[in-house]
Design an enzyme around this catalytic site. Structure first.
Site, PDB file in Angstrom:
ATOM      1  CB  CYS A  91     -47.628  -7.604 -35.066  1.00 28.85           C
ATOM      2  SG  CYS A  91     -48.989  -6.633 -34.906  1.00 28.85           S
ATOM      3  CG  HIS A  92     -52.773 -10.953 -35.595  1.00 28.41           C
ATOM      4  ND1 HIS A  92     -52.585 -10.250 -36.804  1.00 28.41           N
ATOM      5  CD2 HIS A  92     -53.235 -12.367 -36.120  1.00 28.41           C
ATOM      6  CE1 HIS A  92     -52.911 -10.961 -37.876  1.00 28.41           C
ATOM      7  NE2 HIS A  92     -53.373 -12.204 -37.710  1.00 28.41           N
ATOM      8  CE1 TYR A 152     -43.344 -10.542 -29.174  1.00 26.12           C
ATOM      9  CE2 TYR A 152     -44.236 -12.040 -27.782  1.00 26.12           C
ATOM     10  CZ  TYR A 152     -44.609 -11.052 -28.276  1.00 26.12           C
ATOM     11  OH  TYR A 152     -45.984 -10.410 -28.122  1.00 26.12           O
ATOM     12  CD  GLU A 161     -54.686 -14.792 -39.226  1.00 25.17           C
ATOM     13  OE1 GLU A 161     -53.628 -15.539 -38.956  1.00 25.17           O
ATOM     14  OE2 GLU A 161     -54.529 -13.803 -39.818  1.00 25.17           O
ATOM     15  CG  ASN A 209     -46.623  -4.091 -37.313  1.00 24.93           C
ATOM     16  OD1 ASN A 209     -46.550  -3.557 -38.305  1.00 24.93           O
ATOM     17  ND2 ASN A 209     -47.450  -5.353 -37.431  1.00 24.93           N
TER      18      ASN A 209
END
Length: 159
Positions: free
Chosen positions: A130-131, A99, A157, A122
């Site tokens: 946002c993950h 953040y 990912e 979001n």
């Protein structure tokens, strides 16, 4: 504004895709709190080119073929929220940011809590990733789709 919606089965549950006439407005989770992304009534079940393209690209993402999205987007939010969401969209596939790093990126280095709040609002989860935002110490923090889903997406990912 007239909105259109369709459902999409995915490895992380049934997602709801919402579009205006020319852009994707939201991607909502199965148990999404209606207060998180406030939207007017919408029409369901209609063929819509933006929804069709979004569903196709999400299918490619979940099959491991796509790493980024090429869709017209129109998230509704404050200028600060839109700045945060733009920064989120720049996080590459398979990478994470804190953040604080997002706050610094948008020129507001002391606004990491506000970045967290904007991140939580979001409306385009996964597409605006946002993950990929984690705590300063590297731990997983809140996520509208749930912590298990966030962990799954990050693991997916990193393969």
């Amino acid at each position: 504004m007239t909105l259109y919606e369709t459902g999409l089965l995915s490895p992380v549950g049934e997602l709801t895709l919402i579009a205006s006439e020319g852009a994707l407005v939201a991607l909502l989770w199965p148990d999404d709190d209606p207060a998180r992304v406030r939207l007017p009534a919408r029409q369901a079940g209609l063929e819509h080119p933006v929804l069709t393209a979004a569903a196709q690209q999400l299918g490619e993402y979940f099959s491991g073929v796509r790493r980024s999205f090429d869709l017209p987007l129109d998230p509704q939010g404050t200028p600060f929220q839109r700045d945060v969401w733009t920064a989120l969209a720049s996080i590459p596939f398979g990478e994470t940011r804190s953040y604080g790093a997002i706050a610094a990126q948008i020129g507001r280095p002391s606004a990491s809590r506000a970045v967290g709040a904007a991140n939580g609002r979001n409306p385009l989860s996964i597409i605006v990733p946002c993950h990929r935002v984690i705590g300063k110490a590297g731990g997983l923090t809140g996520f509208a789709g749930g912590m298990e889903t966030k962990a799954w997406l990050l693991s997916f990912e990193s393969r």
